[in-house]
Design an enzyme around this catalytic site. Structure first.
Site, PDB file in Angstrom:
ATOM      1  N   ARG A  15       0.804  -1.224   0.000  1.00  0.00           N
ATOM      2  CA  ARG A  15       0.000   0.000   0.000  1.00  0.00           C
ATOM      3  C   ARG A  15       0.836   1.273   0.000  1.00  0.00           C
ATOM      4  O   ARG A  15       0.533   2.235  -0.701  1.00  0.00           O
ATOM      5  CB  ARG A  15      -0.931   0.020   1.220  1.00  0.00           C
ATOM      6  CG  ARG A  15      -2.110  -0.904   1.114  1.00  0.00           C
ATOM      7  CD  ARG A  15      -2.912  -0.919   2.394  1.00  0.00           C
ATOM      8  NE  ARG A  15      -4.116  -1.731   2.243  1.00  0.00           N
ATOM      9  CZ  ARG A  15      -5.289  -1.263   1.864  1.00  0.00           C
ATOM     10  NH1 ARG A  15      -5.420   0.018   1.580  1.00  0.00           N
ATOM     11  NH2 ARG A  15      -6.338  -2.053   1.757  1.00  0.00           N
ATOM     12  N   GLU A  73     -24.639  -3.448 -24.750  1.00  0.00           N
ATOM     13  CA  GLU A  73     -24.238  -3.456 -26.163  1.00  0.00           C
ATOM     14  C   GLU A  73     -23.001  -4.320 -26.398  1.00  0.00           C
ATOM     15  O   GLU A  73     -22.938  -5.082 -27.368  1.00  0.00           O
ATOM     16  CB  GLU A  73     -23.969  -2.021 -26.629  1.00  0.00           C
ATOM     17  CG  GLU A  73     -25.209  -1.144 -26.657  1.00  0.00           C
ATOM     18  CD  GLU A  73     -24.890   0.344 -26.689  1.00  0.00           C
ATOM     19  OE1 GLU A  73     -25.842   1.143 -26.640  1.00  0.00           O
ATOM     20  OE2 GLU A  73     -23.688   0.703 -26.750  1.00  0.00           O
TER      21      GLU A  73
END
EC number: 2.8.2.20
Length: 500
Positions: free
Chosen positions: A121, A142
């Site tokens: 991190r 789509e």
């Protein structure tokens, strides 16, 4: 006696409803505790991380939300900035490397934020792109249809499934390997084959409506797609769940239960939304699909400039790639006509023309990007046309989206209520960052006139920024004219001396 039976029945029903009510209350109470515990844990883990979020760390994690334009950023920005040796092994579904051992600098993946638990991190910067939820959901529908339609080149579903599994190439990423398409495409593929088989049984098929979002004879109508369990689990509020780390592809063991609770009890969604907002706040870069040009410029100035500044140029090993604007894109079409009838997936390989240089600037990066997206969009357009012709007359364009009924649009908004709020928040973040970068560029332009004569600096300083930029070309022209006359005058003097 009859009254006694009725009384007993009523009492039994009352007790049953009480028990059911208490179970429902316990169910909500359990979910509330679970979601709160997850939210608190998520917040505490990030309390001391990314204090200086604007500085690019050792590893850039591109959290790619599907259908936001992330593929364009990857091919036309990130692959121009990072050498292939600096890219982490592809992780479109699950992590395929040990991030604490690998020394890669770029990780681009559809994984959700839970992947951060496996990354260092303190050495990782995160970027993402957010899109208007309505446009993202329509685009997802789509694209599901587009990719699934490529399989219709096969005689039946069994043949398509067998062929696609047989031809998987280890060195090329297939659409069916990528989350969430590995769930959405097979679902739509099965539906398209079923409808094609049904049409074959009819002597005449009359398609009365030319609305591609409601063409039931050809494909699953949009309103049914939205209501399906698969859509509820993967598509709706997808951006929020992905940034929160709660998708069905999550690395967290509790992700499924937390997501299920939020879907069942909408009031619990606020906790997830707040976590997603905080994570957007901590990111190095947040782009907007709808603000394409401004987002690209912001990326080049925020991320691109820092990557470029970290490169130490050398004659033989410079790592910045000033690629030719016409990046060569080779596409193996899914079920394309004759020459490329291989399988039901889209495989894209960029053949990069690499001209290594340490002199690349933000300006040249933008020029390379513009050339790349033009070529990439053309290739994508060709691929879509070839896919959708198999389900003619169904076709998707920007214009056809106006055919979606208002009630369906409202349904999308309601089902994606968290994403609607997250998108609003992303727009606020984007506006602030855009203003900050613009002010820095203005300050930089002011510093560039420090070496000018004091009288000229005084005049320019009183001018507005817009007028200043208009003044620069005029000033340069005047300077050239003055130099020309000085040159001519000096030449005449030399000529006069020779004559004497």
């Amino acid at each position: 006696m009859q009254m006694n039976s009725v009384w007993k029945l009523s009492l039994g029903l009352l007790l049953l409803s009480s028990v059911i009510g208490s179970f429902a209350e316990l169910d909500f109470g359990h979910c509330e505790t679970l979601v709160k515990k997850w939210a608190d844990s998520s917040s505490s883990r990030e309390e001391h991380v990314n204090k200086d979020k604007r500085s690019l760390k050792d590893l850039l994690f591109f959290l790619h939300v599907p259908r936001t334009g992330g593929r364009t950023y990857f091919h036309c920005f990130l692959r121009k900035l990072y050498d292939s040796s600096e890219e982490c092994p592809r992780s479109y579904d699950k992590l395929h490397f040990n991030p604490r051992k690998e020394k890669c600098k770029l990780l681009a993946t559809h994984d959700d934020y839970s992947l951060m638990a496996k990354l260092p991190r303190e050495r990782t910067s995160v970027m993402t792109i957010v899109r208007d939820p309505i446009a993202r959901v329509l685009s997802t529908y789509e694209f599901s249809v587009e990719v699934a339609a490529r399989f219709l080149v096969h005689p039946n579903l069994t043949s398509a499934s067998r062929m696609s599994s047989r031809i998987r190439k280890s060195n090329v990423i297939s659409t069916l390997d990528i989350w969430p398409w590995k769930y959405l495409v097979p679902w739509m593929r099965e539906d398209l084959f079923a409808r094609r088989d049904a049409r074959k049984l009819k002597e005449v098929v009359i398609i009365e409506d030319d609305n591609p979002y409601d063409m039931e004879e050809m494909l699953m109508p949009l309103h049914k797609y939205l209501d399906a369990p698969t859509a509820h689990d993967i598509i709706h509020n997808g951006a929020t769940f992905q940034i929160a780390g709660l998708t069905n592809n999550s690395h967290l063991s509790e992700a499924h239960e937390v997501r299920h609770c939020v879907q069942k009890f909408k009031s619990l969604g606020e906790s997830v939304l707040q976590v997603a907002k905080r994570r957007l706040d901590s990111m190095l870069y947040v782009g907007l699909t709808e603000e394409h040009r401004e987002s690209a410029s912001l990326f080049a100035n925020v991320v691109g400039s820092q990557v470029l500044s970290q490169v130490v140029p050398s004659n033989a090993t410079a790592k910045i790639k000033a690629l030719k604007s016409e990046a060569s894109v080779t596409i193996s079409e899914t079920g394309s006509d004759k020459s490329n009838i291989q399988n039901g997936t889209s495989e894209v390989t960029l053949n990069k023309a690499e001209a290594k240089s340490g002199n690349m600037t933000v300006k040249t990066l933008m020029e390379v990007y513009e050339g790349c997206i033009t070529h990439l969009r053309k290739s994508q357009g060709t691929r879509r046309v070839n896919s959708l012709k198999r389900i003619t007359p169904a076709n998707f364009t920007r214009g056809t989206r106006t055919r979606v009924p208002k009630e369906v649009i409202q349904q999308i908004k309601s089902l994606n209520n968290l994403d609607v709020e997250l998108y609003k928040y992303a727009k606020v973040i984007f506006a602030k960052e855009h203003e900050l970068v613009s002010n820095k560029l203005i300050s930089s332009s002011k510093r560039s006139i420090v070496d000018l004569p004091s009288e000229l600096k005084s005049v320019l300083g009183e001018m507005g920024e817009e007028k200043l930029w208009k003044f620069v070309p005029v000033a340069l022209m005047l300077l050239l004219i003055v130099l020309f006359f000085l040159f001519v005058n000096a030449k005449r003097r030399r000529t006069s001396k020779v004559k004497i």
